[in-house]
Design a protein around this motif. Structure first.
Motif, mmCIF file in Angstrom:
data_model
loop_
_atom_site.group_PDB
_atom_site.id
_atom_site.type_symbol
_atom_site.label_atom_id
_atom_site.label_comp_id
_atom_site.label_asym_id
_atom_site.label_seq_id
_atom_site.Cartn_x
_atom_site.Cartn_y
_atom_site.Cartn_z
ATOM 1 N N PHE A 1 24.053 -27.458 103.619
ATOM 2 C CA PHE A 1 25.507 -27.324 103.698
ATOM 3 C C PHE A 1 25.916 -26.044 104.419
ATOM 4 N N ASP A 2 25.114 -24.988 104.292
ATOM 5 C CA ASP A 2 25.401 -23.753 105.009
ATOM 6 C C ASP A 2 25.421 -24.013 106.512
ATOM 7 N N GLU A 3 24.417 -24.707 107.004
ATOM 8 C CA GLU A 3 24.323 -24.966 108.443
ATOM 9 C C GLU A 3 25.328 -26.016 108.904
ATOM 10 N N LEU A 4 25.497 -27.070 108.101
ATOM 11 C CA LEU A 4 26.377 -28.160 108.515
ATOM 12 C C LEU A 4 27.841 -27.741 108.537
ATOM 13 N N LYS A 5 28.252 -26.930 107.589
ATOM 14 C CA LYS A 5 29.647 -26.476 107.575
ATOM 15 C C LYS A 5 29.934 -25.566 108.764
ATOM 16 N N THR A 6 28.942 -24.813 109.192
ATOM 17 C CA THR A 6 29.111 -23.957 110.369
ATOM 18 C C THR A 6 29.178 -24.789 111.646
ATOM 19 N N LEU A 7 28.315 -25.790 111.727
ATOM 20 C CA LEU A 7 28.234 -26.612 112.928
ATOM 21 C C LEU A 7 29.403 -27.584 113.046
ATOM 22 N N PHE A 8 29.911 -28.065 111.889
ATOM 23 C CA PHE A 8 31.006 -29.046 111.884
ATOM 24 C C PHE A 8 32.175 -28.519 111.044
ATOM 25 N N PRO A 9 32.901 -27.530 111.540
ATOM 26 C CA PRO A 9 33.963 -26.910 110.748
ATOM 27 C C PRO A 9 35.120 -27.851 110.429
ATOM 28 N N ASP A 10 35.272 -28.935 111.197
ATOM 29 C CA ASP A 10 36.369 -29.871 110.959
ATOM 30 C C ASP A 10 35.992 -30.995 109.995
ATOM 31 N N ALA A 11 34.736 -31.047 109.605
ATOM 32 C CA ALA A 11 34.296 -32.081 108.668
ATOM 33 C C ALA A 11 34.653 -31.673 107.236
ATOM 34 N N VAL A 12 34.878 -32.678 106.415
ATOM 35 C CA VAL A 12 35.101 -32.467 104.981
ATOM 36 C C VAL A 12 33.921 -33.107 104.259
ATOM 37 N N PHE A 13 33.032 -32.265 103.743
ATOM 38 C CA PHE A 13 31.800 -32.764 103.133
ATOM 39 C C PHE A 13 31.948 -32.952 101.623
ATOM 40 N N SER A 14 31.272 -33.963 101.121
ATOM 41 C CA SER A 14 31.119 -34.161 99.684
ATOM 42 C C SER A 14 29.656 -34.501 99.423
ATOM 43 N N ALA A 15 29.293 -34.600 98.146
ATOM 44 C CA ALA A 15 27.884 -34.808 97.805
ATOM 45 C C ALA A 15 27.732 -35.890 96.739
ATOM 46 N N HIS A 16 26.613 -36.586 96.829
ATOM 47 C CA HIS A 16 26.290 -37.694 95.925
ATOM 48 C C HIS A 16 24.841 -37.499 95.489
ATOM 49 N N PHE A 17 24.667 -36.987 94.272
ATOM 50 C CA PHE A 17 23.320 -36.658 93.800
ATOM 51 C C PHE A 17 22.863 -37.621 92.717
ATOM 52 N N HIS A 18 21.591 -38.000 92.814
ATOM 53 C CA HIS A 18 20.949 -38.756 91.736
ATOM 54 C C HIS A 18 20.072 -37.799 90.931
ATOM 55 N N ASN A 19 19.961 -38.105 89.646
ATOM 56 C CA ASN A 19 19.242 -37.204 88.746
ATOM 57 C C ASN A 19 17.827 -37.706 88.474
ATOM 58 N N THR A 20 17.238 -38.343 89.461
ATOM 59 C CA THR A 20 15.931 -38.989 89.318
ATOM 60 C C THR A 20 14.861 -38.030 88.795
ATOM 61 N N ARG A 21 14.889 -36.804 89.264
ATOM 62 C CA ARG A 21 13.888 -35.809 88.866
ATOM 63 C C ARG A 21 14.512 -34.605 88.160
ATOM 64 N N GLY A 22 15.708 -34.787 87.638
ATOM 65 C CA GLY A 22 16.330 -33.772 86.797
ATOM 66 C C GLY A 22 16.963 -32.602 87.518
ATOM 67 N N LEU A 23 17.172 -32.718 88.837
ATOM 68 C CA LEU A 23 17.709 -31.584 89.589
ATOM 69 C C LEU A 23 19.163 -31.767 90.027
ATOM 70 N N ALA A 24 19.798 -32.833 89.604
ATOM 71 C CA ALA A 24 21.139 -33.129 90.121
ATOM 72 C C ALA A 24 22.138 -32.018 89.835
ATOM 73 N N GLN A 25 22.181 -31.512 88.604
ATOM 74 C CA GLN A 25 23.166 -30.487 88.286
ATOM 75 C C GLN A 25 22.850 -29.171 89.009
ATOM 76 N N ALA A 26 21.582 -28.863 89.170
ATOM 77 C CA ALA A 26 21.216 -27.674 89.940
ATOM 78 C C ALA A 26 21.643 -27.837 91.396
ATOM 79 N N ASN A 27 21.509 -29.045 91.918
ATOM 80 C CA ASN A 27 21.937 -29.306 93.288
ATOM 81 C C ASN A 27 23.455 -29.221 93.423
ATOM 82 N N VAL A 28 24.165 -29.692 92.416
ATOM 83 C CA VAL A 28 25.624 -29.563 92.409
ATOM 84 C C VAL A 28 26.021 -28.096 92.450
#
Length: 316
Positions: free
Chosen positions: A195-222
């Motif tokens: 997200f650090d790189e993508l927000k810099t490269l695409f400043p006009d984009a509005v990003f969101s995220a969709h995480f699965h908790n398959t391996r227990g890392l979803a909240q850390a990723n959020v």
């Protein structure tokens, strides 16, 4: 000392009645789907990916998409969107009043072939048709990028491929783009860096995220995404969900778990956690299981009666 900087407000988009139901083999009655949507709306959910207009043979569980939308489209205070794989699906969605359609691309050819029976570049042709249809009919088109952080067939997905597909979305006028961790392969360091790189490269984009908790890392990723200023997340009541065309895919991060995380860290969601937990419990009851919701298991913390010391079996 470095200070963690988090946004003051986030928006959760509920995907349980689409992503959560799509892998369920046991038929979920249309009446139950509608009732659950009402319960989720009453809890303060303000955005929902309510269904998908796919061919009934591909996902039989969502063959009642038109009826579901017709029965909930007038609910106040909630924006409804629908996932569409092609322009035929977009037209079906438009006929029943959907105002936002979500396009789908995979970041790998292998997942694209498994999920939509076409390569990534072939899928781009379909997205172009959807974008043109949406523009002509006054419908908003947003986009998602499946397996953006890793593919169960191909492994690592190069960031250059993610950039190429985001650029393709942007060229079609699709600015709101969701990066999806379809099988829970992402880690917080990767999420932060992407997200650090993508927000810099695409400043006009509005990003969101969709995480699965398959391996227990979803909240850390959020949390990693939050620190990059991402303020919209897909989530699923009771943690239900999983891609039927991706080996090992399991539940989305639970809406109630994220709502609790945000509440505890002072981030506003507009959600009544008690009502949401009741809706998620009903979701579990209707479906017959949950997808790994922590809050459904442990509940909202509360004070218990203090223990008393016992001597020789007697309380003192």
């Amino acid at each position: 000392m470095n200070r963690m900087v988090l946004p003051k407000q986030v928006r959760l988009c509920e995907v349980s009645t689409r992503d959560g139901f799509q892998a369920e083999e046991k038929w979920i009655a249309t009446d139950d789907k509608v009732r659950l949507i009402h319960l989720l709306q009453a809890s303060g959910i303000s955005s929902m990916e309510v269904t998908s207009f796919v061919h009934p043979l591909a996902i039989p569980q969502l063959k009642d998409a038109e009826e579901v939308v017709e029965r909930v489209r007038d609910l106040p205070g909630i924006a409804l969107r629908a996932l569409v794989p092609n322009v035929r699906g977009a037209a079906r969605a438009a006929r029943v009043g959907i105002k936002e359609v979500k396009c789908i691309l995979s970041a790998s050819d292998a997942h694209s072939l498994a999920n939509t029976n076409c390569t990534v570049d072939e899928a781009l042709v379909k997205v172009r048709s959807i974008a043109e249809f949406a523009a002509k009919n006054g419908i908003k088109a947003s986009g998602s990028l499946s397996v953006a952080f890793g593919c169960p067939y191909e492994g690592n997905v190069p960031l250059v491929q993610v950039k190429r597909l985001i650029r393709a979305y942007m060229e079609l006028g699709i600015r709101e783009i969701t990066l999806a961790d379809t099988t829970g392969m992402a880690n917080p360091k990767q999420v932060f860096a992407y997200f650090d790189e993508l927000k810099t490269l695409f400043p006009d984009a509005v990003f969101s995220a969709h995480f699965h908790n398959t391996r227990g890392l979803a909240q850390a990723n959020v949390l990693a995404a939050l620190q990059q200023g991402i303020t919209e997340f897909d989530s699923s009541a009771a943690g239900l969900g999983g891609c039927p065309y991706a080996p090992g895919a399991s539940g989305n991060v639970a809406t109630e778990d994220l709502a609790y995380l945000f509440s505890e860290t002072g981030i506003e969601t507009g959600i009544d956690l008690e009502k949401l937990l009741q809706a998620s419990a009903e979701m579990k009851k209707v479906v017959g299981h949950d997808g790994g919701s922590f809050l459904l298991q442990a509940g909202i913390p509360k004070k218990h009666e203090r223990p008393t010391r016992q001597i020789k079996g007697k309380q003192v």
